[in-house]
Motif scaffolding. Structure first.
Motif, PDB file in Angstrom:
ATOM      1  N   GLN A   1       0.824  -1.208   0.000  1.00  0.00           N
ATOM      2  CA  GLN A   1       0.000   0.000   0.000  1.00  0.00           C
ATOM      3  C   GLN A   1       0.859   1.260   0.000  1.00  0.00           C
ATOM      4  OE1 GLN A   1      -2.724  -0.221   3.282  1.00  0.00           O
ATOM      5  NE2 GLN A   1      -3.905  -1.916   2.408  1.00  0.00           N
ATOM      6  N   GLN A   2       1.919   1.257   0.787  1.00  0.00           N
ATOM      7  CA  GLN A   2       2.825   2.409   0.807  1.00  0.00           C
ATOM      8  C   GLN A   2       3.475   2.617  -0.555  1.00  0.00           C
ATOM      9  OE1 GLN A   2       5.520   1.524   3.996  1.00  0.00           O
ATOM     10  NE2 GLN A   2       4.038   1.991   5.603  1.00  0.00           N
TER      11      GLN A   2
ATOM     12  N   ARG B   1       2.228   1.826  -3.443  1.00  0.00           N
ATOM     13  CA  ARG B   1       1.230   2.352  -4.377  1.00  0.00           C
ATOM     14  C   ARG B   1       0.978   3.838  -4.142  1.00  0.00           C
ATOM     15  NH1 ARG B   1      -3.001  -2.800  -3.994  1.00  0.00           N
ATOM     16  NH2 ARG B   1      -1.742  -4.246  -5.270  1.00  0.00           N
ATOM     17  N   ARG B   2       0.969   4.247  -2.867  1.00  0.00           N
ATOM     18  CA  ARG B   2       0.805   5.678  -2.586  1.00  0.00           C
ATOM     19  C   ARG B   2       2.002   6.477  -3.095  1.00  0.00           C
ATOM     20  NH1 ARG B   2      -1.592   3.776   2.365  1.00  0.00           N
ATOM     21  NH2 ARG B   2       0.425   3.895   3.424  1.00  0.00           N
TER      22      ARG B   2
END
Length: 204
Positions: free
Chosen positions: A177-178, A180-181
């Motif tokens: 997730q990190q 992708r951000r």
């Protein structure tokens, strides 16, 4: 009886004059040394000023378009690094899930997993219990409690997943997730760099 005044000793006078000449020479030498140091300090300051002015002049020669192009190149390189890191983290997540590692499991999912394991174990115990005995009744009570815990933990897992909470996210998934951000941020920065370049072209 006559008192004869003592005449000054010639050797003593010569020694005094010698000391005076030596002191004068020492003072002149010190003045020369101080002057040399002042010269060095002035030269050093002049050199530093020249370097500062030179750097400022070089910076002033960089156009806004060149700055925007450099920033665009840097952001594109950063995006490539972020994508490579994301690919590696996604591969790790798939591998850890396949191997059943803790890094691929969240806190909520581990609660559900433990509830399921407990239910399986109690069912095995019940298979060996004599019906109607105290042990049989105790194990059945434990089984009912584990079923309630499983239902509660499953609801918590689903709720936290829907809200994107960390309790429902494994360490591996959190890294993905990190990544992708970070990729989204770099893509936004690149879009802004391109807009700045277009604005520079319109000004010409």
């Amino acid at each position: 009886m006559r008192i004869i005044a003592a005449l000054p000793d010639a050797s003593a006078e010569q020694e005094t004059n010698g000391h005076r000449r030596a002191s004068t020479q020492d003072i002149r030498a010190k003045e020369q040394i101080m002057g040399f140091h002042r010269h060095l300090s002035t030269a050093a300051l002049a050199a530093a000023a020249a370097l500062t002015l030179g750097a400022a002049g070089a910076w002033a020669q960089v156009s806004p378009t060149q700055e925007d192009r450099s920033q665009l190149a840097a952001d594109r390189a950063a995006l490539a690094r972020e994508r490579a890191g994301a690919a590696a983290d996604e591969a790790r997540l798939r591998r850890d899930k396949a191997e059943g590692r803790m890094a691929a499991e969240s806190k909520d999912s581990m609660r559900v997993y433990r509830d399921q394991r407990a239910i399986t174990g109690i069912k095995k115990d019940l298979a060996h219990d004599r019906p109607g005995t105290l042990q049989d009744k105790t194990d059945r009570a434990f089984l009912a409690g584990e079923h309630k815990a499983l239902a509660s933990d499953t609801k918590r897992l689903e709720r936290n997943r829907a809200q994107g909470r960390m309790e429902a996210t494994s360490p591996d998934a959190a890294r993905v997730q990190q990544d992708r951000r970070a990729i989204a941020g770099q893509e936004k920065a690149i879009a802004e760099d391109k807009a700045d370049l277009r604005a520079d072209q319109r000004k010409k």
